[in-house]
Motif scaffolding. Structure first.
Motif, short mmCIF file in Angstrom:
data_model
loop_
_atom_site.label_atom_id
_atom_site.label_comp_id
_atom_site.label_asym_id
_atom_site.label_seq_id
_atom_site.Cartn_x
_atom_site.Cartn_y
_atom_site.Cartn_z
N UNK A 181 54.60 87.15 25.06
CA UNK A 181 53.46 87.05 25.96
C UNK A 181 53.53 85.90 26.93
N UNK A 182 54.68 85.27 27.08
CA UNK A 182 54.81 84.17 28.03
C UNK A 182 54.77 84.71 29.46
N UNK A 183 54.30 83.91 30.37
CA UNK A 183 54.34 84.23 31.79
C UNK A 183 55.63 83.63 32.33
N UNK A 184 56.61 84.47 32.60
CA UNK A 184 57.94 84.00 32.93
C UNK A 184 58.06 83.49 34.35
N UNK A 185 58.68 82.32 34.49
CA UNK A 185 59.04 81.75 35.78
C UNK A 185 60.53 81.49 35.73
N UNK A 186 61.28 82.00 36.69
CA UNK A 186 62.74 81.87 36.66
C UNK A 186 63.21 80.96 37.79
N UNK A 187 63.65 79.76 37.41
CA UNK A 187 64.28 78.83 38.34
C UNK A 187 65.53 78.29 37.66
N UNK A 188 66.56 77.93 38.41
CA UNK A 188 67.77 77.36 37.80
C UNK A 188 67.47 76.06 37.07
N UNK A 189 68.29 75.74 36.10
CA UNK A 189 68.07 74.55 35.29
C UNK A 189 67.89 73.26 36.09
N UNK A 190 68.65 73.02 37.17
CA UNK A 190 68.45 71.77 37.91
C UNK A 190 67.06 71.61 38.52
N UNK A 191 66.28 72.70 38.55
CA UNK A 191 64.94 72.65 39.15
C UNK A 191 63.82 72.49 38.12
N UNK A 192 64.18 72.39 36.83
CA UNK A 192 63.11 72.40 35.83
C UNK A 192 62.24 71.14 35.88
N UNK A 193 62.83 70.00 36.19
CA UNK A 193 62.05 68.77 36.21
C UNK A 193 60.92 68.87 37.22
N UNK A 194 61.27 69.23 38.46
CA UNK A 194 60.23 69.30 39.49
C UNK A 194 59.26 70.45 39.22
N UNK A 195 59.74 71.52 38.60
CA UNK A 195 58.86 72.65 38.28
C UNK A 195 57.80 72.24 37.27
N UNK A 196 58.19 71.46 36.27
CA UNK A 196 57.23 70.99 35.27
C UNK A 196 56.37 69.85 35.82
#
Length: 338
Positions: A181-196
């Motif tokens: 039931x997660x709401x999936x967001x797909x970004x490459x690993x190098x973008x996870x910091x700014x995404x969070x």
């Protein structure tokens, strides 16, 4: 100093020392898409370069270059001749790869080294027939360690994942996220910091290495840990077919016998285990970080989801023409034997 940076510095010294001893006839270009301090660049590429140099008596070496292209473009980059070698994460290219989902399934017992060696062996026997990496040489295959959920919100139970905006990397991880039931967001690993950091996502699915490699200790201070992991992630280290063909026959043979395949895969798996160890270590040392291990009840519940995903993936592999059950049984047997 960042622990991965220390590893990178030590590895760079080792590679520089080794290459200075020889005058390489062939200096290949490596395209790498993670940051300079990430374990891929701190341990894995230096380790592979060292293997290549030793196998060829220094006649072949390589140099890592960053930022040539985004992660999903790496295989095509090598096929087009813009780089000689690269690493790909299969989940970043949905629809292009089916076979790698076999090794990403939850429920396998063993570390990344065991999984990577098993992966190579089952690839040779069952998965290579799909020819999903056509146009390039597969130097090695590996998986990262068990994938966990890292969040900026408190997650204490499996039910807390329902509706959680989560960066999912593709492949089996995304299949599992959908079932939970997660709401999936797909970004490459190098973008996870700014995404969070921007609250575009509440959580990320990653192994422990991301705690240090992508600074998750700063933006995802909670870890919800499923023993054995929610999933694994599949990687391939690739060389241009054209580049390989351009090497003299004796160097091709040396690479095939001493580097490509199981030797490279084992080394890469060992490196993933090391960066996972560092990631967990820095998390435990951070006063404001919390690790919550799933309860026995949630572990049992998750095993039902894992069984469902396993059946779905094996059906995909069967439809693609693979003896899926035999391949799955082989992975489990190979990992248990190591």
């Amino acid at each position: 100093m960042n622990k991965f940076f220390k590893l990178a510095a030590a590895a760079a010294i080792a590679v520089t020392t080794s290459t200075s001893a020889w005058a390489a006839d062939y200096n290949l270009t490596i395209s790498s898409w993670t940051g300079p301090n990430h374990g891929i660049n701190a341990l894995m590429w230096p380790g592979l370069i060292k293997m290549i140099e030793e196998a060829t008596d220094g006649k072949v070496t390589a140099e890592v270059k960053l930022g040539i292209a985004p992660p999903p473009a790496q295989m095509d980059l090598v096929m087009d001749g813009a780089a000689d070698m690269t690493i790909i994460f299969h989940g970043y290219q949905p629809g292009r790869f089916v076979a790698p989902k076999l090794i990403e399934l939850p429920g396998y017992e063993g570390n990344a080294e065991a999984a990577s060696v098993a992966y190579w062996r089952v690839f040779e026997k069952h998965l290579a027939a799909l020819d999903e990496h056509r146009g390039v040489i597969v130097m090695g295959l590996s998986t990262h360690g068990p994938g966990q959920i890292h969040s900026n919100k408190e997650v204490k139970t499996l039910a807390d994942l329902d509706g959680l905006k989560t960066r999912l990397p593709g492949g089996v991880a995304s299949d599992i996220g959908r079932e939970l039931g997660m709401i999936g967001i797909q970004v490459p690993a190098p973008k996870v910091y700014e995404t969070l950091a921007s609250d575009a996502a509440d959580a990320v699915a990653m192994p422990y290495e991301g705690r240090e490699g992508f600074k998750l200790t700063e933006v995802a201070k909670n870890v919800y840990e499923m023993p054995g992991g929610f999933y694994r992630g599949s990687f391939a280290f690739l060389m241009s077919q054209e580049t390989f063909d351009s090497l003299p026959a004796e160097l091709q043979t040396a690479l095939q016998e001493k580097v490509f395949g199981e030797p490279a895969s084992r080394m890469l798996g060992q490196a993933w285990d090391e960066v996972d160890r560092i990631g967990r270590e820095v998390t435990e040392a951070a006063d404001d970080n919390t690790i919550t291990v799933a309860s026995e009840q949630d572990q049992q519940l998750y095993s039902q989801y894992a069984d469902l995903i396993t059946k779905q993936v094996l059906a995909e592999l069967t439809e693609a023409g693979i003896d899926a059950q035999a391949a799955y049984d082989m992975v489990k047997a190979e990992m248990a034997a190591q």
